[in-house]
Design a protein around this motif. Sequence first.
Motif, PDB file in Angstrom:
ATOM      1  N   ALA A  87       0.294   4.435   0.936  1.00 13.14           N
ATOM      2  CA  ALA A  87      -0.798   5.254   0.394  1.00 13.14           C
ATOM      3  C   ALA A  87      -0.257   6.550  -0.202  1.00 13.14           C
ATOM      4  N   LEU A  88       0.689   7.174   0.479  1.00 11.33           N
ATOM      5  CA  LEU A  88       1.281   8.418  -0.018  1.00 11.33           C
ATOM      6  C   LEU A  88       2.008   8.186  -1.336  1.00 11.33           C
ATOM      7  N   ALA A  89       2.759   7.089  -1.425  1.00 10.65           N
ATOM      8  CA  ALA A  89       3.507   6.796  -2.646  1.00 10.65           C
ATOM      9  C   ALA A  89       2.567   6.558  -3.825  1.00 10.65           C
ATOM     10  N   GLU A  90       1.490   5.829  -3.580  1.00 10.19           N
ATOM     11  CA  GLU A  90       0.533   5.542  -4.650  1.00 10.19           C
ATOM     12  C   GLU A  90      -0.148   6.824  -5.126  1.00 10.19           C
ATOM     13  N   VAL A  91      -0.623   7.647  -4.190  1.00  9.93           N
ATOM     14  CA  VAL A  91      -1.319   8.873  -4.560  1.00  9.93           C
ATOM     15  C   VAL A  91      -0.357   9.867  -5.206  1.00  9.93           C
ATOM     16  N   ARG A  92       0.857   9.943  -4.699  1.00  9.54           N
ATOM     17  CA  ARG A  92       1.839  10.858  -5.289  1.00  9.54           C
ATOM     18  C   ARG A  92       2.059  10.531  -6.764  1.00  9.54           C
ATOM     19  N   HIS A  93       2.199   9.263  -7.086  1.00 11.26           N
ATOM     20  CA  HIS A  93       2.415   8.865  -8.476  1.00 11.26           C
ATOM     21  C   HIS A  93       1.251   9.310  -9.353  1.00 11.26           C
ATOM     22  N   HIS A  94       0.030   9.020  -8.903  1.00 12.67           N
ATOM     23  CA  HIS A  94      -1.131   9.328  -9.736  1.00 12.67           C
ATOM     24  C   HIS A  94      -1.365  10.834  -9.854  1.00 12.67           C
ATOM     25  N   GLN A  95      -1.094  11.582  -8.794  1.00 10.75           N
ATOM     26  CA  GLN A  95      -1.209  13.033  -8.882  1.00 10.75           C
ATOM     27  C   GLN A  95      -0.169  13.600  -9.841  1.00 10.75           C
ATOM     28  N   ASP A  96       1.036  13.086  -9.763  1.00 10.05           N
ATOM     29  CA  ASP A  96       2.111  13.533 -10.653  1.00 10.05           C
ATOM     30  C   ASP A  96       1.724  13.278 -12.112  1.00 10.05           C
ATOM     31  N   HIS A  97       1.194  12.097 -12.366  1.00 11.99           N
ATOM     32  CA  HIS A  97       0.801  11.728 -13.722  1.00 11.99           C
ATOM     33  C   HIS A  97      -0.337  12.622 -14.224  1.00 11.99           C
ATOM     34  N   VAL A 155       2.852  -1.207  -6.490  1.00 16.00           N
ATOM     35  CA  VAL A 155       3.745  -0.931  -7.615  1.00 16.00           C
ATOM     36  C   VAL A 155       4.617   0.291  -7.318  1.00 16.00           C
ATOM     37  N   ARG A 156       4.087   1.207  -6.529  1.00 15.75           N
ATOM     38  CA  ARG A 156       4.813   2.461  -6.272  1.00 15.75           C
ATOM     39  C   ARG A 156       5.738   2.372  -5.061  1.00 15.75           C
ATOM     40  N   ARG A 157       5.544   1.361  -4.219  1.00 16.34           N
ATOM     41  CA  ARG A 157       6.421   1.151  -3.068  1.00 16.34           C
ATOM     42  C   ARG A 157       6.681  -0.346  -2.958  1.00 16.34           C
ATOM     43  N   PRO A 158       7.549  -0.862  -3.819  1.00 15.48           N
ATOM     44  CA  PRO A 158       7.792  -2.312  -3.865  1.00 15.48           C
ATOM     45  C   PRO A 158       8.130  -2.889  -2.495  1.00 15.48           C
ATOM     46  N   GLY A 159       7.550  -4.050  -2.228  1.00 16.74           N
ATOM     47  CA  GLY A 159       7.721  -4.702  -0.934  1.00 16.74           C
ATOM     48  C   GLY A 159       6.510  -4.544  -0.044  1.00 16.74           C
ATOM     49  N   ASP A 160       5.657  -3.560  -0.357  1.00 19.53           N
ATOM     50  CA  ASP A 160       4.447  -3.329   0.424  1.00 19.53           C
ATOM     51  C   ASP A 160       3.236  -3.940  -0.280  1.00 19.53           C
ATOM     52  N   GLN A 216       6.226  21.792 -11.502  1.00 15.57           N
ATOM     53  CA  GLN A 216       6.642  20.981 -12.648  1.00 15.57           C
ATOM     54  C   GLN A 216       6.863  19.526 -12.237  1.00 15.57           C
ATOM     55  N   GLY A 217       6.065  19.089 -11.315  1.00 13.72           N
ATOM     56  CA  GLY A 217       6.144  17.752 -10.739  1.00 13.72           C
ATOM     57  C   GLY A 217       5.927  17.857  -9.244  1.00 13.72           C
ATOM     58  N   ILE A 218       5.543  16.741  -8.588  1.00 11.10           N
ATOM     59  CA  ILE A 218       5.396  16.750  -7.131  1.00 11.10           C
ATOM     60  C   ILE A 218       6.798  16.796  -6.526  1.00 11.10           C
TER      61      ILE A 218
END
Length: 230
Positions: free
Chosen positions: A110-120, A188-193, A219-221
Amino acid sequence: MVAPAQLPSLGVHSLQAYRLVNSKFPPIALFDDVADASEFDTLFQIQALTNPRLLNEAGRLELIPRQQIPFGIPGCSYATAPFTHVNPAGSRFSDGSFGVLYLGESLETALAEVRHHQDHYWSGVAGLGYDRFVFRGLTCTFNEADMLDAAVLPLSHPVHAADDYSQARLLGQATRAAGRNGLRYRSVRRPGDLCWALLTPKVVTSIVQSAHYEMIWNQGITSVNQISQA
């Protein structure tokens, strides 16, 4: 395009998964204060007369049939909110015309997915320097009965494309039109999960708050930290 009929159905399994929501959005107490749809409608109408903000807090109630709201469960408001506060820009499995409750199989997912979208998202905000965003962790128990297993598709399949959601949205719309409860798919943000896209909150039996987390933007997370215990 992958058709829903091409994907295997999932069985009756009670699972636990995880989600993050921005802590600036409090739970909507009204959903948690009633036991059924008739009580909700009565209380909503009464409170709306004296609390105009209630209409904004509850969101677009016309987007979800009352019989799909799991009244009486712990955290009903958390389960319902994604379906009444729909992102018009859409998401992986939605074009923005309906809501989806997204879950990850672990908190790290969940953290990896949200981190990606927040960064974007924040990368597109001009002039943003240092900032701090706080999220509320949620632990969700749900049943994956009558969901489809898109995780049988490889990570290289267009449904799992990193940033092009066109094929995933077609599958999401078709799955919803077929009356299925959701999809299991690969993270997609944490392959294998694994992740789940719930197309209705009715399969949720509990969704409760755990810990709080902060994401630091510079300038990024640049970091993600737990700031409170469950």
